[in-house]
Structures are given as C-alpha cells and as structure tokens.
Design a protein around this motif. Structure first.
Motif, PDB file in Angstrom:
ATOM      1  N   ILE A 488       0.940  -0.997  -0.024  1.00 52.20           N
ATOM      2  CA  ILE A 488      -0.091  -0.180  -0.601  1.00 52.20           C
ATOM      3  C   ILE A 488       0.862   1.684   0.573  1.00 52.20           C
ATOM      4  CG2 ILE A 488      -2.414   0.847   1.513  1.00 52.20           C
ATOM      5  CD1 ILE A 488      -2.960  -1.477   2.329  1.00 52.20           C
ATOM      6  N   LEU A 490       0.976   4.914   0.844  1.00 49.75           N
ATOM      7  CA  LEU A 490       0.897   6.149   1.923  1.00 49.75           C
ATOM      8  C   LEU A 490       1.286   7.431   1.468  1.00 49.75           C
ATOM      9  CD1 LEU A 490       1.293   3.628   5.033  1.00 49.75           C
ATOM     10  CD2 LEU A 490      -1.198   4.254   3.787  1.00 49.75           C
ATOM     11  N   TRP A 491       0.234   8.371   1.581  1.00 53.13           N
ATOM     12  CA  TRP A 491       1.004   9.457   1.537  1.00 53.13           C
ATOM     13  C   TRP A 491       0.158  10.182   2.989  1.00 53.13           C
ATOM     14  CZ3 TRP A 491      -0.896   7.492  -2.599  1.00 53.13           C
ATOM     15  CH2 TRP A 491      -2.899   7.942  -3.361  1.00 53.13           C
ATOM     16  N   ASN A 522      -6.014   8.786   0.614  1.00 52.92           N
ATOM     17  CA  ASN A 522      -4.691   9.584   0.033  1.00 52.92           C
ATOM     18  C   ASN A 522      -3.938   8.019   0.198  1.00 52.92           C
ATOM     19  OD1 ASN A 522      -5.197   8.404   2.731  1.00 52.92           O
ATOM     20  ND2 ASN A 522      -4.905  10.671   4.067  1.00 52.92           N
ATOM     21  N   GLU A 523      -4.469   6.172  -0.272  1.00 50.73           N
ATOM     22  CA  GLU A 523      -3.725   5.393  -0.899  1.00 50.73           C
ATOM     23  C   GLU A 523      -3.604   4.758  -1.563  1.00 50.73           C
ATOM     24  OE1 GLU A 523      -4.070   3.715   2.539  1.00 50.73           O
ATOM     25  OE2 GLU A 523      -6.394   2.314   1.595  1.00 50.73           O
ATOM     26  N   ARG A 601      -3.640   2.169   9.681  1.00 49.02           N
ATOM     27  CA  ARG A 601      -3.128   2.416   8.921  1.00 49.02           C
ATOM     28  C   ARG A 601      -1.905   2.643   9.361  1.00 49.02           C
ATOM     29  NH1 ARG A 601      -3.530   6.488   3.767  1.00 49.02           N
ATOM     30  NH2 ARG A 601      -2.213   7.873   4.308  1.00 49.02           N
TER      31      ARG A 601
END
Lengths: 957, 203
Positions: A488, A490-491, A522-523, A601
C-alpha cells in the motif's frame, strides 16, 4: 465723666465722651475683664456629645473668676493715669483712635448649608488706624444668649473703607433655634461697642419637624439632626435608619441628636424619624468627587476630548451626582469620564481644567497640552484588501489627516496567528502586503498615529477579510505498507498551509501505469510487484495552480527480513526512540509505527541523515496498546528495515483476565496450578511474571504467594502444602502493578491413606472378580477339570464289619498289625451326634495311606483319643498316631481324600505351633500341648471339624 | 347619578361583574405586594400608617346606594387612584439597580396595567357607560400633586400614601363587585383578604 460702674452702658458712654484712646477705656475694659470674666476671643462652641442622655443643651459657660483684688485695680488705675499723662504730653503722635464699630451689619443665612453670612462695612475710624483692624464676631443662641461661636477677623489697613464678608457653618441646623450675631472692632487693646444683635429666627411648627431637610453628608462625618416639636408636645423618640438614638435637649421644644455616618447611603436616602414615621427627613451619605488623571487630546484636529478616571464612587445619584465643567464650560449632563468641546487646536500649549462638583465638594483637575502634539487618529474607514496583489486600501474621514505624516500598523490575522507590520507615509491610505501564504484567508485591520509628535495609536479600523491566490502544492510525504504480496502506497494529506489551494486529485505512477486518486483517499494498493518497473512509485498532488513536485518511493524487491523486536517504554504520551546508525542510511531514516495486534494504517516520520533518535508522537497513540515501531534506513534504493521496537506509550494494569485457572492435587502435599495467560491483544502492559495467591479457606489470613516467571510454563507445582481446603488466584505482574486477576478456584485436598484404601479396595475387588470368574469357569468345565486333575478312582471296597461302628463310639481306630512306629491316619466319621472319637486301640483294622505325603509322625500306640464332653478331640500325649504301614492287614486304602482330611488336621496342628519331633524316637518332653481348634466349615467336605488337641500328662493316664 | 337600572342584569352582565370582581381581587393582591416592596425599599416599618386628608375623595360607599351609584363611586375612586399612580411614577426617582429594584419597577408596571383593566371593566358595568363624568378630587386638595418643597422624605411618604390608597380601593372594589355579583363570590375564590384597615373613614 468717668464712672467706675461696670457695664456696657457706662462703657459706651465713656467711649462716646472722648474720641481718643483714654484711661477711661482701659480702666473700664480691665474691669470688665476682671469682673465679668468673659473672653474676648472665644472658640467655636461644640455641641455636647449626642450619646449622653437627654440634657439641656448648654454651651460651656464662661464662669467668672473674680480677680478683683484691690492690688490689681490700683495697679491698673495708676497705669492708666500714667498713660493718660503720656498721651497728653504726646497727643499729636498718637493715632487718635476712636473705634465706632462695624457699620451696616447685615446677616443672612443658607438653611441648606447651615451657613450664616455676615456683611458689614468698615469702621469709619479705621482710617486712623495704622495697623490692621480686628473685628470680633460672636454667634449666640438667641433664647439664652449662649455663645456658640466667636472669631476674630483681621482686616488689613489697605482694605479699609470696604465691605467685609464673613460666614460660618453651624453644626446645628439653623432651623432648630434662633441664632444671633454681633460684631465689634478692635485695635490693639481698644474695642468698639458690640453691634446690635442680628437674629436668624428658628423654625416653629405645630407638629414634629426634623432638620436638616434632605441633607447630603460625607461618609465618616458627624451630622446633627434636630426635632422641633409643636407646642405642648413631648419628644418620644428620634430614630436614624430605624435605630433609636440618644437625644439632647437644645432649648424649649427643640431636641438634637448627632449621628456618625459610617457608610454610604443606599440610592434611596436614609430615613430619620421624630416621634412617628410620618415626621422626619432623610439624608444622603456619600463622597465628594474623587476623579483623577485628566488627559486631553484631539481626535479630529477640531475639538478637544478630555478623559479621566472617576475614582471612588460618590454614591450620590440624580441631582446629587457629580457635574463637570471643562475650562468653565459645562460638560454634557451624562458625562461620566470624558468631556468633549470644540476648540481651536493651534493655540499651542495651554491648560485644560476640569471641575468636578457634587454637594459634598469640588475638585479641579488640570492638564497642560498642545493639542497638535496630542493627536490620536480616528480609525481608518472602508478598509479593502485584495487577494490578487495582497494590497490594502482605506480612507480617512477627516481631510486634515491627508497632510499628516503618519505611521500605520497593519495587523494580519491568519487562523489566530497575528502578524503586525508597520508602514509610514503622508496621509497613508494604502499598503502592499508581501510574504503572504497562498490560498489563505487573512483578516486585516489598520490603525495609525502621527509619526512626528507621536502621542498614541489611533483606533483600529474594522477588519477586512480576503483570500490570497492558490499556488502549486508542496511535495507529498509518501511511505509504504507491505502486506504479504501487496504493497500500500501511503501519503499524508497536505495541510492547508501545504496544499496552497484545494487539492483536486493525486496521481500515482508506477512503471508505465498511472492512476488518479481523488481526495480524501490518500493511499493506493499495488498488488503486482513482478515487474522491475513496478518497484518505483511516483505520487504527485494537483490543484488549480498545478502539480506538486513528484514524491518517489521504491518498493523493496524482497520482503524485509524479520527483526527481533526490542522492548521500549514510552513517556509523556510518546516514544523517545534511538537506534544504532546504519551505514546504508544515506538519506536518513523512516520510523513507522502501528498497533502490534490490530490492523491499522501506518503512521510514519522521516528523520534526516545523521540523526539516530526521534521523538515519536501521535494523536492516535493510546495508553495500554502495544505498538510496533520499525526503523528503516533510507537508501538510494528501497528502504531497509533496520531495527524494530515494541512498547507501550503508557503501560496500564492488565484489563484482560487470566483464564482457565485450575488446581489439582498431585500427591499428599502437592498441588498443580495451571492457567492460560492473557491473550497478547488484551495485554495492556508487558507481563513480567505471574503471582499465585492461595490461602487456607479456614484461615483467610494465611495468604501466601508464589512468583512464577514468564520463562516457566503456565503451570506450577506447589509442594509442601498441608492437606486442607484452599483458594487459589493468579495475577499477572507488570511494571505498573498486578492485574488480570483470574477467577478464584477452590481445592479440597484429600489425605493419602484414603487413596491407599481406595487402591486396596479396588485391588480386592478385582481379585474377587477374577476368582469368581475362575470359579465359574471351573464349575462349567468341572468335568474336564476333574478328569484332568483328579482322574476317576475306583470306589474302594468296604467290608461291612470294617464299617460297623463301635459301640459307644462314633469313631474307629484302625489298628495296625504290627505296632511299629508309623504314621497313623485318623478318620473321623460323622456320627449322628455330629461328633466322633477316633481311638487307635478301638479297632483292629488300620487305615493306612501308602501314598500319603504326610510326614511320618513318631508316637506311641495305644494312646487314647478320648472324647471330651465338649466334643473335642483330645489327644493324649505322647502322640496317638499310627505310622502308615505297608503291611496293613486287610484292604489297602487308596483314597487320597482321606489323606487330605488328615493332612488338614495335621496342618491345623502345625499351624498352632505343635511340631512333633519326628526324628526323636523317644517321646517328647512330657509337656502338655493343648490344641484347641475352633470348628469351621469345610465347604468342600460338608462338615465342621472342631479339633481340640491336648497334650495330656502321663499322669493323667 | 343616572343609573337607576337594577343590577339583576343578564347573564353576560353577571359574568362581567364576576370577571371584574376577580380582576379587582387580583389587583388588590398586586397592590399589597407593591406596598410591601415599597416598604422594603424605603425601610418603612410595616406598622407605618398614614394619616391626614385622603388623596382619593369620593362620597362614602353605602349599602343603601343603588348598585349603579355604588359602581360610579367606585369607578371614580379607581380613576383617581390611577391618576395618583401616574403622578407617583412620574415623580419618583429611579435610583439603584439590582434585582430588588427590577422587581419593584415591574410590580409598579403590573399594578398600573391591571388598574387600567379594572377601570375599563368597571366602566363597562356602568349603566350609562363612559358618558358620565366621574367624581373628581377636591380642587383645594393640593396633596394630590405631591410635596412642593422637593423634600425626598415628603415624596416618599406621599408615594406611600398613594400605594395605600391603591391597596384600600382595590380591596373595596373587590368586595363591592363581589357583593354585586348574584353568587356573592368570584369564579375564582382566592381566599386572600386585605389588611385590617379600621383607621379610615371614607368621605
């Protein structure tokens, strides 16, 4: 012409007879002084104390003290004669004083202020007086001519021939009784006659009246109230604020009381009653003005505005409140702390005087100022701010401002953050703001002051809100979360300050593929990592101004090697993390974290190169949750897992419960305690061990504990526990204490003997069952068994005579033909009576078992086996046995069962300890052997044999 | 007086009388409360009684009078009360602040408004309506204008006398209207009674 008589009349006449200072004056005056003893210069007469009981109101009397000694008189007379002669000698140099007294005396009063005003004109003779002239003023109570006040008033010579004013405030209200005033002039020791009495008449009433009426007095002062009763009325009481007060009788129907005003009155005045609540007055009690700190300035260059601090409240309202005047001009009626007047401001420095007045006093405040240097600008108006070029414009309501060199403050408020900027210029009306963040909302306010002769900042304008233009977003902070074969990407979502506008979408590129992600997502999940291009992922954010700088992350080709987690302890809601430096960490480190046992997350933080410590803080951290923190080394390639930690931000007492606690007795004093631990996901702290608590339920105070480390299995043998009933609990031991208490279990321990008995019973039972089984089998297969074990024996042939019973005996004794020491067999026949006696000598036949295994018994023949009355067999010793002989006369007996019976009998004899000496040929020691056998059933043979063996003494025979 | 009609009127008249009686009783309660608040404000003792000429002057209400005449006299007295109350409100200094003052001012307003309603209700009960002038106070009675010397104490007493008049005449109105109602009781019997006031003899 000269009269020695003392009295005003004569004294007056004397004065009138000679216009100059004469002996007559002196003598008369001296005599008046001596005989009347009335002071020329009195002091203000005070009322007696109000606290005293009702008494006549009398001023302190001037008691005459007669010093009329003849010596004094003679001395004065001689002195006057001497002076007279001197005057006559130097008559032209003397002032030639003839005091005619004050002229045109008039008396007025102010009942409200309780003040007496006296006006008079100068003594005509004062022109001849070279020095100052003195007027004596006396105030008397008219009714009894009691002096209440006297005063000497100086009049300078240069003020001669003018009109004079004098006033005096009476403590007693003037309505209470009539007051009279008189004056006279005095020069040195010469006085004029008293002026005629001027009287102020007191009030008379048909009903009680209280004075002063509606007065205003100062706190902490004394005030005298009087009550005037009607004719024939008597004073019953005087009350102040419903409190009964002590009174003083002034004169006739007038009474007084003095009250000390301790505190301000309420807005409604304080009542004073006389005789009835219907008759009275009320009084206001407050303070004089206490204003201070007057400051005057101009706002519009056309007027002056003075303001001040009001100070202590006067507690006076309506008509009694403070009124203000500025430089003599009344301020508006509602003025409280500032006064405004139109003036010219170009008059340079001048004084500004504020007069504050209320019934209790007047106060003057002064300020000196040049209003041109006291300019406080009004607020800018119509402030407009533009986000396009970040400029701010405003207007001035006053044209005069346009020529002023001013300095302005521009206050920018951005989300509560205040930024102040200063600008200056002549008649400043606009500024350009630099350095504003894009796409941000600002509120701007402006205030200005004069740059030259700066006095104070003016008023702030109203706020104006504007928003700046958008700009491209900042680069995204990208990381990854690897799960099995999936990764995944992520940001972190950009903050308002980072996005520089509204983010429209995110663009994720890996290999030749590109995907658009829309906020708030946002992933991005990448499942196929097979191609080489797929390991490099680029993410950008887009808004209306453009795309952000791409953020790149390289996904590792192989999964990270697992690392052993080290424990870490959190502090202050976070972790202070430090790690060893990695040689590969060319671009720093990345620390990510997640709860160890729950899905999440990832959160992460990037640490610059060269730094190997970080404070990990997150709003999502929860106490009692175990987190795994992974430290990655940032390399030019994929990040490398470097170290790993596990820990709690804050350890909490275990909330989960220790399950399945069991106690089992193992052995006489050993108990096995077993349990299952708290599941990891329920652990809220590191468990360092377990503690077993147990106590004897019959002695609850005998609590004992036993520590178990986590290295040991979740079971423990407790030894050395006495047999009793116990209660067991187990707790987990953590750094924050014990917790996770198990449910208690109870164990009743049993003694070991019980178990032994149980084992024996079980064994016996088993043996019985086995025997029964064998018996049944044998019974069912009896024939087989019999044939195998006991083959059929032919029935022996019996001669009838052999079987004939002996008389009197149920037992036959088989005689052996040759009485040789041999074994004998005794056969006991069942007789009707159930008893038989075998006598070796009773029969001639002998029963011999040749196959007998019975050991040979050596004994003597002819021994009688007598029958006892009890039916027991009695052997007479020595042995009444017959040895088996192969030379038996008659038929050979071969039935082994007989042998068996004998054998049984012998066995019984052996079992009771009789052991015949078979090797001895002689008789044994003639010792008596009594052998008693309790008859018992021989099931297999169907009768009871009861033997009683007695070793009879030979003497018995 | 012109009213010669008997008071055995219609049902609606009886209902109006009953309502007016209830209103008078309620107003009397309000006046009593106002008097208490004023006593507290001015620290007057409860036993304070006023004497002298009465501010409200009407011929005495006699049981021998015809009902309409009795109503006329009552109406006149209430009208004078309202005029006095208006004067008192106009002359009284509004001083102080806080809860007590607000309660007192509200009570004054309540009494004034309710007195207006009672006057209107009483007027409607009169046989010839508002066409006849009511009794007016004696012109020589200068007390109705209040103290002239500006003495705050005299002003206090004068206002106290006005509130006393109000309390007395609203009680009289309540009793009179109840007596005029055939049932002799208001629909809403409150059970409150005025203070014993044996000191007065109405002219």
């Amino acid at each position: 012409m000269f009269s020695i008589n003392i009295g005003d009349e004569n004294f007056t006449r004397c004065q009138q007879s000679k216009p100059t200072l004469s002996v007559c004056h002196i003598v008369a005056h001296a005599l008046v002084l001596l005989l009347n003893n009335r002071p020329v210069y009195g002091q203000t007469q005070q009322l007696s104390r109000p606290e005293t009981t009702e008494t006549d109101y009398k001023p302190t009397p001037n008691h005459g003290i007669f010093y009329g000694s003849n010596i004094m008189l003679v001395f004065l007379l001689w002195a006057s004669l001497f002076l007279s002669s001197l005057q006559e000698q130097n008559g032209q140099d003397a002032p030639g004083v003839l005091l005619s007294g004050p002229q045109n005396v008039s008396v007025d009063n102010d009942l409200k202020d309780q003040r007496i005003y006296v006006t008079w004109e100068d003594d005509p003779s004062s022109s001849r007086v070279p020095d100052k002239l003195i007027y004596d003023v006396e105030v008397l109570l008219t009714d009894n001519m009691t002096e209440v006040h006297s005063e000497a008033v100086d009049v300078r010579s240069d003020q001669a021939s003018r009109k004079y004013h004098w006033s005096w405030t009476s403590a007693l209200p003037l309505e209470c009784t009539s007051h009279s005033v008189r004056l006279r002039s005095r020069y040195q020791n010469y006085t004029s006659q008293w002026s005629p009495l001027q009287t102020i008449t007191g009030r008379a009433s048909s009903h009680p009246q209280v004075f002063p009426n509606s007065s205003v007095v100062q706190v902490d002062s004394n005030i005298t109230f009087c009550c005037i009763l009607g004719p024939g009325q008597r004073l019953e009481y005087m009350k102040y604020n419903n409190i009964l007060m002590n009174t003083t009788h002034i004169i006739d129907q007038s009474y007084a009381m003095v009250v000390h005003m301790q505190s301000p009155s309420p807005p409604s005045c304080i009542n004073v009653f006389c005789n009835s609540p219907l008759y009275g007055t009320c009084v206001y009690v407050g303070y004089p003005p206490g204003d201070r700190n007057l400051v005057c300035e101009t706002r519009d260059l056309e007027s002056v505005r003075c303001h001040w601090d009001t100070g202590r409240a006067t507690n006076l309202t309506n008509q009694r409140k403070t009124h203000y005047h500025l430089n003599g001009r009344a301020c508006p009626n509602r003025t409280v702390s500032n006064c405004y007047q139109t003036v010219r401001v170009d008059q340079g420095e001048r004084n500004w005087t504020l007069t504050a007045r209320n019934p209790l006093g007047t106060l003057e405040l002064r300020d000196t100022a040049d209003l041109k240097k006291r300019v406080r600008l009004l607020a800018p108006t119509e402030v407009v701010a533009s986000g396009v070029n970040a400029s701010v414009q405003w207007q001035w309501e006053r044209q005069q401002y346009h020529i002023l060199l001013m300095v302005c403050q521009v206050q920018l408020n951005h989300s509560g953050h205040i930024d102040m900027r200063n600008y200056s210029g002549i008649g400043l009306r606009s500024v350009v703001l630099h350095g504003l963040a894009p796409a941000q909302t600002y509120t701007v306010q402006v205030c200005c002051g004069l740059k030259q002769h700066f006095w104070k900042w003016g008023d702030w304008s109203k706020g104006s809100t504007f928003k700046t233009k958008e700009d491209i977003p900042e680069a995204l902070d990208v990381w990854m979360q690897v799960k099995a074969n999936q990764t995944i990407i992520l940001w972190k979502p950009l903050t308002v300050n980072q996005s520089h506008g509204q983010i429209k979408d995110y663009e994720v590129t890996w290999g030749r593929q590109k995907t658009i992600i829309h906020p708030p997502q946002n992933e991005f999940l990448i499942s196929n990592r097979s191609t080489d291009e797929g390991h490099r992922v680029t993410v950008t954010a887009n808004n209306s101004a453009g795309s952000s700088t791409p953020s790149i992350i390289i996904i590792p080709r192989l999964p990270h090697r697992s690392k052993t987690s080290m424990k870490i302890v959190g502090s202050d809601g976070g972790f202070d993390l430090s790690w060893s430096a990695s040689p590969n960490a060319s671009c720093g480190y990345v620390v990510d974290w997640c709860p160890t046992h729950t899905k999440c997350r990832l959160e992460w933080v990037k640490v610059p190169a060269g730094i190997t410590r970080a404070r990990i803080q997150s709003a999502s951290f929860e106490e009692g949750v175990r987190y795994t923190l992974s430290i990655y080394a940032c390399t030019p390639w994929a990040p490398e897992l470097w170290e790993r930690r596990e820990g709690y931000v804050k350890e909490c007492l275990p909330k989960g419960q220790i399950q399945r606690l069991a106690a089992e007795q193992h052995g006489p004093d050993t108990v096995l305690i077993s349990w299952t631990g708290i599941p990891p996901e329920n652990q809220t702290a590191f468990i360092h061990g377990y503690i077993i608590y147990y106590f004897d339920t019959s002695h609850p105070s005998s609590l004992r504990m036993f520590n178990v480390t986590t290295d040991e299995p979740w079971a423990k043998n407790l030894t050395g526990i006495p047999v009793s009933s116990y209660r067991f609990t187990v707790k987990a031991l953590t750094s924050v204490g014990e917790g996770g208490d198990s449910s208690p279990v109870f164990l009743q321990m049993n003694p070991q003997t019980d178990q032994l008995i149980t084992v024996i019973i079980i064994s016996l039972g088993s043996a019985a069952c086995l025997l029964t089984l064998v018996t049944i089998l044998c019974y069912r297969n009896w024939k087989c068994v019999k044939e195998n074990l006991y083959p059929k024996i032919p029935k022996p042939v019996w001669k009838e005579e052999w079987l004939t019973p002996l008389e009197g005996h149920g037992c036959q004794i088989l005689y052996v033909d040759s009485c040789q020491p041999s074994e004998i067999d005794i056969v006991c026949n069942r007789v009707q009576s159930g008893e038989a006696v075998l006598d070796n000598n009773a029969g001639k036949s002998a029963l011999t078992n040749t196959n007998s295994d019975v050991p040979a018994l050596h004994g003597h023949y002819n021994q009688v086996l007598s029958k006892t009355t009890s039916g027991h067999f009695t052997f007479s010793s020595p042995h009444a046995m017959c040895s088996p002989s192969s030379q038996l006369s008659g038929t050979v007996i071969q039935n082994p069962s007989y042998n068996l019976e004998v054998q049984a009998c012998l066995d019984m004899g052996q079992s009771v300890g009789y052991e015949p000496d078979i090797n001895s040929s002689s008789c044994p020691n003639p010792e008596l052997y009594n052998m008693s056998y309790v008859p018992f059933e021989m099931d297999s043979w169907g009768y009871k044999l009861q033997c009683h063996l007695e070793a009879s003494s030979p003497l018995q025979e | 007086m012109a009213g010669t009609r008997t008071r055995r009127g219609t049902g609606s008249e009886q209902s109006r009388t009953a309502r007016a009686a209830a209103l008078a009783e309620q107003l009397h309660h309000e006046c009593t409360l106002l008097l208490d608040l004023y006593r507290k404000k001015e620290t007057f003792a409860k036993e304070l009684t006023v004497s002298g000429d009465h501010l409200v002057t009407v011929p005495p209400l006699s049981s021998q009078l015809l009902p309409n005449d009795m109503l006329w006299r009552l109406y006149s007295a209430l009208q004078q009360c309202r005029n006095l109350l208006e004067r008192a409100i106009g002359r009284e200094e509004v001083v102080g602040n806080g809860e007590d003052r607000a309660q007192y001012e509200n009570q004054k307003k309540t009494v004034r408004d309710r007195l207006g309603h009672l006057l209107e209700s009483t007027r409607l009960l009169l046989a010839d309506g508002a066409g006849t002038a009511a009794f007016t106070p004696e012109p020589k009675n200068t007390e109705i204008d209040g103290p002239v010397n500006g003495s705050p104490f005299a002003l206090k007493l004068w206002i106290y006398r006005i509130f006393n008049e109000l309390e007395h005449w609203t009680l009289t109105a309540s009793n009179t209207l109840k007596a005029l109602h055939p049932d002799g009781a208001t629909p809403k019997e409150r059970g409150t009674s005025g203070r014993a006031r044996g000191r007065r003899t109405r002219r």
